[in-house]
Scaffold this motif. Structure first.
Motif, PDB file in Angstrom:
ATOM      1  N   VAL A  59       0.841  -1.192   0.000  1.00  0.00           N
ATOM      2  CA  VAL A  59       0.000   0.000   0.000  1.00  0.00           C
ATOM      3  C   VAL A  59       0.880   1.247   0.000  1.00  0.00           C
ATOM      4  CG1 VAL A  59      -1.816   1.258   1.201  1.00  0.00           C
ATOM      5  CG2 VAL A  59      -1.785  -1.250   1.251  1.00  0.00           C
ATOM      6  N   GLY A  60       0.560   2.155  -0.909  1.00  0.00           N
ATOM      7  CA  GLY A  60       1.358   3.365  -1.060  1.00  0.00           C
ATOM      8  C   GLY A  60       2.333   3.292  -2.215  1.00  0.00           C
ATOM      9  N   GLN A  61       2.450   2.099  -2.836  1.00  0.00           N
ATOM     10  CA  GLN A  61       3.327   1.930  -3.983  1.00  0.00           C
ATOM     11  C   GLN A  61       2.531   1.441  -5.193  1.00  0.00           C
ATOM     12  OE1 GLN A  61       6.767  -0.510  -3.103  1.00  0.00           O
ATOM     13  NE2 GLN A  61       7.060   0.397  -1.073  1.00  0.00           N
ATOM     14  N   ASP A  62       3.022   1.780  -6.376  1.00  0.00           N
ATOM     15  CA  ASP A  62       2.431   1.318  -7.639  1.00  0.00           C
ATOM     16  C   ASP A  62       0.934   1.606  -7.721  1.00  0.00           C
ATOM     17  OD1 ASP A  62       4.920   0.225  -8.458  1.00  0.00           O
ATOM     18  OD2 ASP A  62       4.532  -1.553  -7.220  1.00  0.00           O
ATOM     19  N   GLY A  63       0.522   2.718  -7.153  1.00  0.00           N
ATOM     20  CA  GLY A  63      -0.872   3.138  -7.279  1.00  0.00           C
ATOM     21  C   GLY A  63      -1.847   2.470  -6.324  1.00  0.00           C
ATOM     22  N   ILE A  64      -1.346   1.629  -5.413  1.00  0.00           N
ATOM     23  CA  ILE A  64      -2.232   0.972  -4.453  1.00  0.00           C
ATOM     24  C   ILE A  64      -2.528   1.949  -3.318  1.00  0.00           C
ATOM     25  CG2 ILE A  64      -2.494  -0.963  -2.868  1.00  0.00           C
ATOM     26  CD1 ILE A  64      -0.609  -2.555  -4.624  1.00  0.00           C
ATOM     27  N   LYS A  65      -3.809   2.226  -3.098  1.00  0.00           N
ATOM     28  CA  LYS A  65      -4.226   3.269  -2.170  1.00  0.00           C
ATOM     29  C   LYS A  65      -4.571   2.725  -0.787  1.00  0.00           C
ATOM     30  CE  LYS A  65      -7.486   4.510  -4.999  1.00  0.00           C
ATOM     31  NZ  LYS A  65      -8.618   5.214  -5.632  1.00  0.00           N
ATOM     32  N   ALA A  66      -4.273   3.522   0.207  1.00  0.00           N
ATOM     33  CA  ALA A  66      -4.643   3.170   1.569  1.00  0.00           C
ATOM     34  C   ALA A  66      -6.160   3.273   1.729  1.00  0.00           C
ATOM     35  CB  ALA A  66      -3.951   4.105   2.560  1.00  0.00           C
ATOM     36  N   GLY A  67      -6.732   2.335   2.474  1.00  0.00           N
ATOM     37  CA  GLY A  67      -8.160   2.377   2.753  1.00  0.00           C
ATOM     38  C   GLY A  67      -9.048   1.900   1.632  1.00  0.00           C
ATOM     39  N   ALA A  68      -8.480   1.487   0.506  1.00  0.00           N
ATOM     40  CA  ALA A  68      -9.265   0.992  -0.625  1.00  0.00           C
ATOM     41  C   ALA A  68      -9.250  -0.537  -0.623  1.00  0.00           C
ATOM     42  CB  ALA A  68      -8.718   1.523  -1.947  1.00  0.00           C
ATOM     43  N   TRP A  69     -10.314  -1.139  -1.131  1.00  0.00           N
ATOM     44  CA  TRP A  69     -10.414  -2.605  -1.182  1.00  0.00           C
ATOM     45  C   TRP A  69      -9.978  -3.117  -2.550  1.00  0.00           C
ATOM     46  CZ3 TRP A  69     -11.209  -5.550   2.996  1.00  0.00           C
ATOM     47  CH2 TRP A  69     -11.761  -4.935   4.138  1.00  0.00           C
ATOM     48  N   TYR A  70      -9.234  -4.237  -2.551  1.00  0.00           N
ATOM     49  CA  TYR A  70      -8.699  -4.801  -3.787  1.00  0.00           C
ATOM     50  C   TYR A  70      -8.993  -6.292  -3.892  1.00  0.00           C
ATOM     51  CZ  TYR A  70      -6.027  -0.475  -4.332  1.00  0.00           C
ATOM     52  OH  TYR A  70      -5.669   0.836  -4.496  1.00  0.00           O
ATOM     53  N   GLN A  71      -9.148  -6.743  -5.137  1.00  0.00           N
ATOM     54  CA  GLN A  71      -9.250  -8.158  -5.464  1.00  0.00           C
ATOM     55  C   GLN A  71      -8.169  -8.494  -6.481  1.00  0.00           C
ATOM     56  OE1 GLN A  71     -13.252  -8.777  -6.930  1.00  0.00           O
ATOM     57  NE2 GLN A  71     -14.020  -9.375  -4.917  1.00  0.00           N
ATOM     58  N   ALA A  72      -7.829  -9.769  -6.555  1.00  0.00           N
ATOM     59  CA  ALA A  72      -6.880 -10.224  -7.567  1.00  0.00           C
ATOM     60  C   ALA A  72      -7.625 -10.492  -8.864  1.00  0.00           C
ATOM     61  CB  ALA A  72      -6.179 -11.490  -7.098  1.00  0.00           C
ATOM     62  N   LYS A  73      -7.170  -9.866  -9.943  1.00  0.00           N
ATOM     63  CA  LYS A  73      -7.763 -10.077 -11.254  1.00  0.00           C
ATOM     64  C   LYS A  73      -6.648 -10.056 -12.296  1.00  0.00           C
ATOM     65  CE  LYS A  73     -12.313  -8.157 -10.162  1.00  0.00           C
ATOM     66  NZ  LYS A  73     -13.369  -7.169 -10.515  1.00  0.00           N
ATOM     67  N   SER A  74      -6.506 -11.175 -13.000  1.00  0.00           N
ATOM     68  CA  SER A  74      -5.487 -11.304 -14.047  1.00  0.00           C
ATOM     69  C   SER A  74      -4.090 -10.965 -13.528  1.00  0.00           C
ATOM     70  CB  SER A  74      -5.839 -10.410 -15.247  1.00  0.00           C
ATOM     71  OG  SER A  74      -7.093 -10.761 -15.783  1.00  0.00           O
ATOM     72  N   GLY A  75      -3.796 -11.380 -12.320  1.00  0.00           N
ATOM     73  CA  GLY A  75      -2.483 -11.200 -11.759  1.00  0.00           C
ATOM     74  C   GLY A  75      -2.187  -9.820 -11.204  1.00  0.00           C
ATOM     75  N   LYS A  76      -3.206  -8.991 -11.073  1.00  0.00           N
ATOM     76  CA  LYS A  76      -3.020  -7.641 -10.533  1.00  0.00           C
ATOM     77  C   LYS A  76      -4.021  -7.366  -9.415  1.00  0.00           C
ATOM     78  CE  LYS A  76      -1.332  -5.633 -14.883  1.00  0.00           C
ATOM     79  NZ  LYS A  76      -1.551  -4.568 -15.895  1.00  0.00           N
ATOM     80  N   LEU A  77      -3.647  -6.453  -8.531  1.00  0.00           N
ATOM     81  CA  LEU A  77      -4.588  -5.996  -7.515  1.00  0.00           C
ATOM     82  C   LEU A  77      -5.448  -4.911  -8.147  1.00  0.00           C
ATOM     83  CD1 LEU A  77      -2.343  -5.732  -4.299  1.00  0.00           C
ATOM     84  CD2 LEU A  77      -4.159  -7.405  -4.768  1.00  0.00           C
ATOM     85  N   VAL A  78      -6.743  -5.190  -8.233  1.00  0.00           N
ATOM     86  CA  VAL A  78      -7.665  -4.259  -8.870  1.00  0.00           C
ATOM     87  C   VAL A  78      -8.631  -3.711  -7.825  1.00  0.00           C
ATOM     88  CG1 VAL A  78      -9.475  -4.009 -10.607  1.00  0.00           C
ATOM     89  CG2 VAL A  78      -7.486  -5.474 -11.053  1.00  0.00           C
TER      90      VAL A  78
END
Length: 262
Positions: A239-258
């Motif tokens: 979190v905080g790198q490569d566009g991954i935001k704090a406090g946001a929810w993510y799922q794995a899709k096609s090998g990426k956190l979306v």
């Protein structure tokens, strides 16, 4: 219909839990923290009035998922009605403090303890362990190096001590870790894991699982074809790198956190 207006609180007052979407709306009605609302019309469970959970706090997961949902402590008064003892419709609703998953688990533990049922346990000492296996159970660990495990459907596990661990394996479960270097793991279908302490980690390996963290926390997620199907891809990030935001929810899709919306 429902209308908003300031009103004097009626007695008796019922303390409850209410869930909202990310905009603090429920069924397209806009709420606000700290304000009181009055329903105009018939008050009847599932038909009219402002609804909130007055039974086991984790029953809220039956209406809103753990991930992407906002939870608040509320007070209900005026005319009230319930058809199952779990949810209550009321004429007047005061929206109080917003709470996170960890606090919601604590509310569940308190509810269980007050009724002296074995649905949840709590551990407060160093290296303590708490385990909950029942439906809508709750396990809480607040001591350093503690562990909390919840295996029942819609269960929740919370770890707030340093280097603690929270694990939720039941479907629609939630795991929350707020302590330094803590870990939260959710393996059930549509489960949610959040790590908001320093240098922690959150992992979701179940079908459509979600992860969320604070800056500097690690996120791990697995994409599955179906609820019991093979693994399609895995994704991880900080979190905080490569566009991954704090406090946001993510799922794995096609090998990426979306990022996913509630």
């Amino acid at each position: 219909m429902a209308a908003k207006k300031k009103t004097a609180e009626a007695t008796p007052v019922i303390r409850a839990i209410k869930a909202f979407d990310q905009n603090l709306k429920c069924r397209d009605f806009q709420f606000a923290i700290g304000e009181t609302f009055t329903h105009v019309g018939t008050v009847k469970a599932c038909e009219g009035g402002f609804h909130a959970i007055t039974g086991h706090p984790l029953a809220v997961f039956g209406y809103y998922p753990p991930a992407g949902t906002r939870f608040c402590l509320v007070e209900q008064s005026g005319a009230t009605d319930t058809d199952d003892g779990e949810k209550t419709a009321s004429e007047i609703l005061k929206v109080g403090q917003e709470i996170g998953l960890s606090a919601l688990v604590q509310e569940a533990v308190k509810w269980v303890q007050e009724r002296s049922t074995p649905e949840g346990e709590t551990a407060t000492g160093t290296r303590g362990a708490a385990s909950s296996t029942g439906y809508q159970g709750a396990a809480s660990s607040t001591g350093d190096y503690g562990a909390a495990s919840s295996t029942g459907t819609r269960g929740a596990a919370s770890s707030t001590g340093t280097r603690g661990a929270a694990s939720s394996t039941g479907d629609y479960g939630a795991a929350s870790s707020t302590g330094t270097r803590g870990a939260a793991s959710s393996t059930g279908t549509r489960g949610a894991a959040s790590s908001t302490g320093d240098q922690g980690a959150a992992m979701a390996s179940g079908f459509e699982g979600r992860v969320m963290g604070a800056d500097g926390n690690a996120l791990f997620a697995i994409e599955r074809e179906t609820w019991n199907g093979p693994i399609v891809s895995i994704a991880s990030g900080i979190v905080g790198q490569d566009g991954i935001k704090a406090g946001a929810w993510y799922q794995a899709k096609s090998g990426k956190l979306v990022e996913v919306q509630p």
